[in-house]
Design a protein around this motif. Sequence first.
Motif, PDB file in Angstrom:
ATOM      1  N   LEU A  13      13.101  -2.773  -4.211  1.00  0.00           N
ATOM      2  CA  LEU A  13      12.081  -1.778  -3.866  1.00  0.00           C
ATOM      3  C   LEU A  13      10.764  -2.446  -3.478  1.00  0.00           C
ATOM      4  N   LEU A  14      10.399  -3.490  -4.211  1.00  0.00           N
ATOM      5  CA  LEU A  14       9.163  -4.202  -3.888  1.00  0.00           C
ATOM      6  C   LEU A  14       9.291  -4.928  -2.547  1.00  0.00           C
ATOM      7  N   ALA A  15      10.457  -5.519  -2.292  1.00  0.00           N
ATOM      8  CA  ALA A  15      10.665  -6.221  -1.024  1.00  0.00           C
ATOM      9  C   ALA A  15      10.547  -5.260   0.153  1.00  0.00           C
ATOM     10  N   ALA A  16      11.147  -4.074   0.032  1.00  0.00           N
ATOM     11  CA  ALA A  16      11.047  -3.076   1.104  1.00  0.00           C
ATOM     12  C   ALA A  16       9.601  -2.643   1.308  1.00  0.00           C
ATOM     13  N   THR A  17       8.856  -2.525   0.226  1.00  0.00           N
ATOM     14  CA  THR A  17       7.448  -2.136   0.308  1.00  0.00           C
ATOM     15  C   THR A  17       6.620  -3.196   1.024  1.00  0.00           C
ATOM     16  N   ARG A  30      10.580  -1.881  10.423  1.00  0.00           N
ATOM     17  CA  ARG A  30       9.818  -0.654  10.655  1.00  0.00           C
ATOM     18  C   ARG A  30      10.437   0.535   9.902  1.00  0.00           C
ATOM     19  N   ALA A  31      11.752   0.487   9.693  1.00  0.00           N
ATOM     20  CA  ALA A  31      12.399   1.564   8.941  1.00  0.00           C
ATOM     21  C   ALA A  31      11.889   1.643   7.503  1.00  0.00           C
ATOM     22  N   CYS A  32      11.366   0.550   6.986  1.00  0.00           N
ATOM     23  CA  CYS A  32      10.853   0.554   5.612  1.00  0.00           C
ATOM     24  C   CYS A  32       9.598   1.407   5.473  1.00  0.00           C
ATOM     25  N   GLN A  38      10.205   8.392  -1.194  1.00  0.00           N
ATOM     26  CA  GLN A  38      11.448   8.100  -1.898  1.00  0.00           C
ATOM     27  C   GLN A  38      11.361   6.775  -2.661  1.00  0.00           C
ATOM     28  N   LEU A  39      10.759   5.767  -2.023  1.00  0.00           N
ATOM     29  CA  LEU A  39      10.602   4.476  -2.697  1.00  0.00           C
ATOM     30  C   LEU A  39       9.660   4.596  -3.896  1.00  0.00           C
ATOM     31  N   VAL A  67       3.914  -2.361  -9.200  1.00  0.00           N
ATOM     32  CA  VAL A  67       3.277  -2.811  -7.956  1.00  0.00           C
ATOM     33  C   VAL A  67       3.772  -1.951  -6.792  1.00  0.00           C
ATOM     34  N   THR A  68       5.082  -1.712  -6.748  1.00  0.00           N
ATOM     35  CA  THR A  68       5.646  -0.859  -5.695  1.00  0.00           C
ATOM     36  C   THR A  68       5.032   0.524  -5.735  1.00  0.00           C
ATOM     37  N   LEU A  69       4.956   1.097  -6.916  1.00  0.00           N
ATOM     38  CA  LEU A  69       4.432   2.452  -7.068  1.00  0.00           C
ATOM     39  C   LEU A  69       2.981   2.540  -6.602  1.00  0.00           C
ATOM     40  N   VAL A  70       2.159   1.576  -6.985  1.00  0.00           N
ATOM     41  CA  VAL A  70       0.749   1.589  -6.595  1.00  0.00           C
ATOM     42  C   VAL A  70       0.609   1.463  -5.078  1.00  0.00           C
ATOM     43  N   LEU A  71       1.349   0.535  -4.472  1.00  0.00           N
ATOM     44  CA  LEU A  71       1.244   0.334  -3.030  1.00  0.00           C
ATOM     45  C   LEU A  71       1.720   1.555  -2.246  1.00  0.00           C
TER      46      LEU A  71
END
Length: 354
Positions: A13-17, A30-32, A38-39, A67-71
């Motif tokens: 999830l973090l990598a996709a972010t 770009r699809a990310c 959803q992420l 980190v993912t959630l905040v971003l």
Amino acid sequence: MFSILLAVVAGVLLAATLLARSPLTWWWIRACEFPRLQLATLAALTALLALLASPPWSWVALGASLVTLVLQVARILPWTPFWPVQVRRAEPGQEARCLTLLVANVLTPNRNAEALTRLIHAHRPDLVLTLESDAWWQAQLDAALDEEWPHAVRVPLDNLYGMHLHARRPLVDPEVRWLIQDDIPSIHAGVTLPSGEVVRLHALHPRPPAPNESEESLWRDAELLLVGKAIHDDPVPTLVAGDLNDVAWSRTTRLFCRVSGMLDPRRGRGMVSTFHADIPLLRWPLDHVFTSEHFTLKAMRRLPHIGSDHFPMLVTLCYRPARADEHETPEADAEEHRDARETIAEGKQRDQTE
């Protein structure tokens, strides 16, 4: 094993972010940008599950998830009701200067024209813009709309990029242009308001970055930025509408808004996700109506399912140039204008078959 698996999921999830922050135009990067909600939801879930995991993997999972959630929340927050609106609300009593636009990607194989025409007659918009409409759809639309929406621009294509514009009042100097790719049309016209005033409309449907469509987003990006640059160079009252095959919060769409100075009625109101109509867990805003600072918003809503993979979108805007100063118009800096020019030049130069 549970703890390790959870850490791996949080890492993905973090990598996709982080990939979504890259300027690279490959479709899978770009699809990310699309499934940010959803992420964020998955990141919140993995953060909660991390409390049940064992260290040290629990700390890895928790840290990556937070980190993912905040971003992700930082990026999508402007398209929620928790953010100030970008387009001011219209005041009553300006009906003669208001314009209602219905935008519908009909999905070419869909043959449920009655569902769409029923919505059109129920809401009676001033403009009807259809995307993916081929010759069959043209025949259905002409039969249903010609009497009350007699002014039309017709581009029937069977490549999923046909488009039709039907209007109640005369269109001024309507033109079909092939901006970047010779099989992707766009419609440009002056639109007559009930008051007799004329505003400009750009109707777009660029090709999306996807493995069966385009390996890169370059040509979509170039088309959006080319229109944005034209608006910047001639800042008259303008609307941009269509299926842009891009989400409101993407790198390209935000750059388009800064380069053009266009405003997004969704900001501060909600996502109004129009795709995918059949998969509720995978929805994001793909169909758009952007406005110059000369307009206020009276209403915006998503309409019911018409058999397409997109929901139609109905927007009513009021031409109020006296209130333009109430808007904070986005502006691009010199570097962003340069990036836009370089993207446009590369999109025109490079052939998609390269």
